[in-house]
Design an enzyme around this catalytic site. Structure first.
Site: not given
Ligand code: 1JT
Length: 264
Positions: A21, A72-73, A100, A103, A164, A171, A201, A203
């Site tokens: 990841g 690629d899992v 990893i 969404a 989320y 999760k 912060r 990617l």
């Molecule tokens: C993914 C993404 C998993 C962002 C993620 C994540 N786990 C934490 N974050 C950060 C996050 C994202 C949102 C949030 C709070 C924290 C992006 C796509 C791939 C999987 O909502 C308030 C939406």
């Protein structure tokens, strides 16, 4: 160039691990890799596709003795091949870090009830089922070595965090998987735990709207009055991989400046 390695105890000298990841320097997976490598662990890095290969290769250069390989899992043949290569190169595995998740961007906004079946399935396949798939593949390499498996989660598994959405459900499945896998592999002296990290912060977070505002609100409310760093997540990963956590399995540890304990 890499910074000079901090002088930390080399408690993982002679041990091997795989990190799934890493995307760039900000990745939580990279924070984990740094902490493990600085403690002396030899690492294998996997990348999900050719677009990520160059970045992962470059970061791996900072970790002496490390290798990189495609995985690629969602492709069981790639998972099988990756762990075969690791077995051949390292002769066994003491640790695996699963960092990893995926969404579709449209699923991380609006109403959860609008999640499509395809979006729901994809998020679960990549973010939750993959832990079980790679654990199964890693098991033969961890036999007799007191292995440790660590995955990454988020508070959205336990509470409703607006936007989320389907990742929260995935999760929750991931953290439940940690408990079932811990029960399965505990008799072989292998441990499985999760780190529930505060938002950082990265990617992945870059596509999330109003992420900056969210970070500020959390820093105001959290007991430590700040956000957490990938280095702090990495150091908890080091704890969970190393011998100091030998009595801990099946659990989720929060690395979130205490944010999750607040009621209001
Ligand atoms: C993914 C993404 C998993 C962002 C993620 C994540 N786990 C934490 N974050 C950060 C996050 C994202 C949102 C949030 C709070 C924290 C992006 C796509 C791939 C999987 O909502 C308030 C939406």
């Amino acid at each position: 160039m890499s910074e000079p390695a901090p002088s930390v105890p080399r408690i993982l000298e002679g041990k091997t691990g795989v990190i799934l990841g890493v995307a760039n320097k900000r990745s939580l997976a990279w924070g984990c890799a740094r902490s493990l490598a600085d403690a002396g662990m030899k690492l294998a890095f996997t990348y999900a596709n050719e677009r990520l290969k160059a970045a992962v290769d470059k970061l791996a250069e900072e970790c002496p003795g490390s290798i990189t390989l495609p995985c690629d899992v969602t492709q069981s043949d790639e998972v099988k091949a990756a762990f075969e290569t690791i077995g051949n190169e390292f002769g066994g595995l003491d640790a695996m870090v699963h960092a990893i998740a995926f969404a579709r961007r449209e699923e991380l906004q609006g109403n959860f009830f609008d999640t499509s079946k395809e979006g729901y399935m994809l998020a679960h396949e990549v973010s939750a089922y993959s832990l079980t798939a790679v654990t199964r593949a890693a098991l033969p390499l961890m036999e007799g070595r007191e292995g440790s498996i660590v995955t990454l989660s988020y508070l959205g598994a336990d509470r409703v965090v607006p936007n989320y959405n389907v990742m929260g459900i995935a999760k929750a499945a991931l953290e439940a998987s940690v408990r079932y896998l811990a029960a399965d592999v505990g008799p072989r002296s292998i441990r499985v735990n999760a780190i529930s990290a505060g938002p950082i912060r990265t990617l992945s977070a870059s596509g999330v709207k109003d992420f900056g505002t969210m970070l500020d609100r959390i820093a105001e409310k959290a007991p430590l009055r700040r956000n957490v760093t990938a280095e702090e997540v990495g150091d908890t990963c080091l704890f969970l991989v190393g011998p100091h956590s030998r009595g801990i399995t099946g659990t989720t540890i929060f690395v979130d400046a205490g944010y999750h304990v607040m009621g209001l």
